[in-house]
Design a protein around this motif. Sequence first.
Motif, mmCIF file in Angstrom:
data_model
loop_
_atom_site.group_PDB
_atom_site.id
_atom_site.type_symbol
_atom_site.label_atom_id
_atom_site.label_comp_id
_atom_site.label_asym_id
_atom_site.label_seq_id
_atom_site.Cartn_x
_atom_site.Cartn_y
_atom_site.Cartn_z
ATOM 1 N N PRO A 1 0.827 -1.145 0.133
ATOM 2 C CA PRO A 1 0.128 0.021 0.064
ATOM 3 C C PRO A 1 0.674 1.100 -0.002
ATOM 4 C CG PRO A 1 -0.584 -1.464 1.631
ATOM 5 C CD PRO A 1 0.432 -2.170 1.069
ATOM 6 N N ALA B 1 -6.450 -5.963 6.024
ATOM 7 C CA ALA B 1 -5.213 -6.697 5.446
ATOM 8 C C ALA B 1 -5.178 -7.918 5.980
ATOM 9 C CB ALA B 1 -3.990 -5.644 5.993
ATOM 10 N N VAL C 1 -4.202 -7.594 1.737
ATOM 11 C CA VAL C 1 -5.137 -7.401 0.530
ATOM 12 C C VAL C 1 -4.212 -8.236 -0.495
ATOM 13 C CG1 VAL C 1 -6.064 -6.095 -1.160
ATOM 14 C CG2 VAL C 1 -6.157 -5.544 1.203
ATOM 15 N N ASP D 1 -9.508 -10.176 0.644
ATOM 16 C CA ASP D 1 -9.025 -9.426 1.927
ATOM 17 C C ASP D 1 -9.774 -10.136 3.024
ATOM 18 O OD1 ASP D 1 -11.595 -7.920 3.186
ATOM 19 O OD2 ASP D 1 -11.464 -7.140 1.012
ATOM 20 N N TYR E 1 -8.913 -1.755 0.485
ATOM 21 C CA TYR E 1 -8.155 -1.181 1.286
ATOM 22 C C TYR E 1 -9.143 -0.242 2.130
ATOM 23 C CZ TYR E 1 -3.841 -2.842 -0.462
ATOM 24 O OH TYR E 1 -2.578 -3.418 -0.741
ATOM 25 N N LEU F 1 -9.501 -2.762 -5.663
ATOM 26 C CA LEU F 1 -8.559 -2.396 -4.601
ATOM 27 C C LEU F 1 -8.907 -1.401 -3.733
ATOM 28 C CD1 LEU F 1 -5.067 -2.774 -6.500
ATOM 29 C CD2 LEU F 1 -6.088 -4.356 -4.666
#
Length: 137
Positions: free
Chosen positions: A12, A56, A58, A79, A51, A47
């Motif tokens: 990330p 997490a 992911v 996820d 997120y 995504l």
Amino acid sequence: MERSTVGLALVPAGGLGPVRDDVREQLARWGRSALADDCLLVVSELLANAYGQGMAPVRLSLALHGQAGGRVVRVQVSDMGPGFDIELVSARWRHPSFDLSQGGRGLLLVDALCRAWGERHGRRGHTAWADLPRGIG
């Protein structure tokens, strides 16, 4: 049936730039560069949901599957979160009070760009998937 799958590492802090480059390169290896713009939008939206609302870690994977005349690129984002209810999301789009300034635009774009999409709930999280039609040429 031919099937080829690749998992892409996600960091990330690195942002989506490196992920977009990896997706574009993989599509080129599969001869599906014509799908790059649509696929990158779908990847970005799935995504962002993972997120923003998931937990997490992911994971992103791409798969090319199908037979010679009907290959499909499948995008999967997994996820550890509980996921969402597709029927509820879709119902919001049809409701007269739905306004594009509200949330939910991302999945509306996924719905418009993909042959099919959905989600799976598992004991260890949630996976959103989307199938893009084969590339031209």
